[in-house]
Motif scaffolding. Structure first.
Motif, PDB file in Angstrom:
ATOM      1  N   ALA A 155       0.831  -1.207   0.000  1.00  0.00           N
ATOM      2  CA  ALA A 155       0.000   0.000   0.000  1.00  0.00           C
ATOM      3  C   ALA A 155       0.866   1.258   0.000  1.00  0.00           C
ATOM      4  O   ALA A 155       0.544   2.245  -0.688  1.00  0.00           O
ATOM      5  CB  ALA A 155      -0.929  -0.006   1.214  1.00  0.00           C
TER       6      ALA A 155
ATOM      7  N   THR B 258       4.635  17.382  -1.249  1.00  0.00           N
ATOM      8  CA  THR B 258       3.913  16.693  -0.192  1.00  0.00           C
ATOM      9  C   THR B 258       3.645  17.650   0.960  1.00  0.00           C
ATOM     10  O   THR B 258       2.626  17.580   1.611  1.00  0.00           O
ATOM     11  CB  THR B 258       4.738  15.488   0.311  1.00  0.00           C
ATOM     12  OG1 THR B 258       5.058  14.677  -0.815  1.00  0.00           O
ATOM     13  CG2 THR B 258       3.973  14.676   1.318  1.00  0.00           C
TER      14      THR B 258
ATOM     15  N   SER C 113       1.493   6.965  -6.744  1.00  0.00           N
ATOM     16  CA  SER C 113       0.490   7.983  -7.076  1.00  0.00           C
ATOM     17  C   SER C 113       1.029   9.395  -6.862  1.00  0.00           C
ATOM     18  O   SER C 113       0.563  10.341  -7.492  1.00  0.00           O
ATOM     19  CB  SER C 113      -0.777   7.778  -6.241  1.00  0.00           C
ATOM     20  OG  SER C 113      -0.547   8.104  -4.890  1.00  0.00           O
ATOM     21  N   ARG C 114       2.022   9.563  -5.993  1.00  0.00           N
ATOM     22  CA  ARG C 114       2.624  10.875  -5.737  1.00  0.00           C
ATOM     23  C   ARG C 114       3.864  11.153  -6.598  1.00  0.00           C
ATOM     24  O   ARG C 114       4.448  12.223  -6.495  1.00  0.00           O
ATOM     25  CB  ARG C 114       3.026  10.987  -4.267  1.00  0.00           C
ATOM     26  CG  ARG C 114       1.903  10.853  -3.274  1.00  0.00           C
ATOM     27  CD  ARG C 114       0.997  11.999  -3.304  1.00  0.00           C
ATOM     28  NE  ARG C 114       1.750  13.187  -2.914  1.00  0.00           N
ATOM     29  CZ  ARG C 114       1.249  14.392  -2.830  1.00  0.00           C
ATOM     30  NH1 ARG C 114       0.011  14.592  -3.116  1.00  0.00           N
ATOM     31  NH2 ARG C 114       1.997  15.407  -2.476  1.00  0.00           N
TER      32      ARG C 114
ATOM     33  N   TYR D  63       0.939   4.185  -2.867  1.00  0.00           N
ATOM     34  CA  TYR D  63       0.787   5.599  -2.519  1.00  0.00           C
ATOM     35  C   TYR D  63       1.946   6.434  -3.092  1.00  0.00           C
ATOM     36  O   TYR D  63       1.732   7.496  -3.676  1.00  0.00           O
ATOM     37  CB  TYR D  63       0.715   5.779  -1.002  1.00  0.00           C
ATOM     38  CG  TYR D  63       0.744   7.225  -0.587  1.00  0.00           C
ATOM     39  CD1 TYR D  63      -0.368   8.041  -0.760  1.00  0.00           C
ATOM     40  CD2 TYR D  63       1.889   7.789  -0.046  1.00  0.00           C
ATOM     41  CE1 TYR D  63      -0.336   9.382  -0.404  1.00  0.00           C
ATOM     42  CE2 TYR D  63       1.930   9.118   0.316  1.00  0.00           C
ATOM     43  CZ  TYR D  63       0.805   9.906   0.138  1.00  0.00           C
ATOM     44  OH  TYR D  63       0.859  11.235   0.488  1.00  0.00           O
TER      45      TYR D  63
END
Length: 181
Positions: free
Chosen positions: A114, A146, A121-122, A118
């Protein structure tokens, strides 16, 4: 090679000003990534990063090392989005290993999968590459921060490239019409 160079010089988007009628057509400011660079930019008004300016006759890129290319010497303008595919591969491998070992405590691997999804996706960044006739050029990437940042909109990113391409085409036409050059 250019992608590796661009990944090494990826900055966090801060500000963009575009005015096609003005002398300075594009002014992009970005800072280095990270919490300390964000704190320095916010509290000490010191921006450690880069500026990218496009005028009607030149393109300048300043990240501590000033690069300048006349518009009539630009041979290629390129740009697009890049995402780190290695993170997806690692996420899928961790997911498969986590599902395979779920009965013997593979929950940690599912959490790692996970986390990799994540991070993938960033990892989206917009790469800009401008190449001069000599082969040298300007290459950098812009991404969303971020910590305390906003994203460069897709419309602005593509419009920025279109403005540069229009300037290059106009200079090329002018060079063909001018018998002295």
């Amino acid at each position: 090679m250019k992608i590796a160079k661009a990944l090494a010089s990826t900055y966090v988007f801060e500000d963009l000003e575009m005015d096609e009628a003005a002398e300075c057509k594009i002014s992009l400011k970005a800072r280095k990534a990270g919490l300390f660079a964000w704190l320095a930019a916010r509290f000490f008004k010191r921006m450690s990063g880069m500026t990218f300016d496009v005028a009607s006759n030149s393109v300048t890129y300043d990240n501590g090392w000033h690069q300048w290319i006349p518009v009539k010497k630009i041979s290629n303008v390129d740009g697009g989005y890049y995402m780190n595919d290695l993170l997806v591969v690692l996420a899928v491998l961790a997911l498969i290993a986590g599902v395979w070992t779920i009965s013997s405590g593979g929950f940690g691997l599912l959490v790692i999968a996970a986390l990799f999804f994540y991070l993938y996706s960033r990892s989206r960044r917009f790469l800009i590459a401008i190449t001069a006739d000599s082969g040298d050029g300007i290459v950098f990437g812009i991404k969303r921060s971020t910590v305390g940042g906003r994203a460069l909109s897709d419309e602005d990113a593509w419009k920025m490239l279109d403005v540069i391409k229009c300037l290059v085409v106009a200079q090329t036409r002018q060079k063909k019409l001018d018998p002295i050059n």
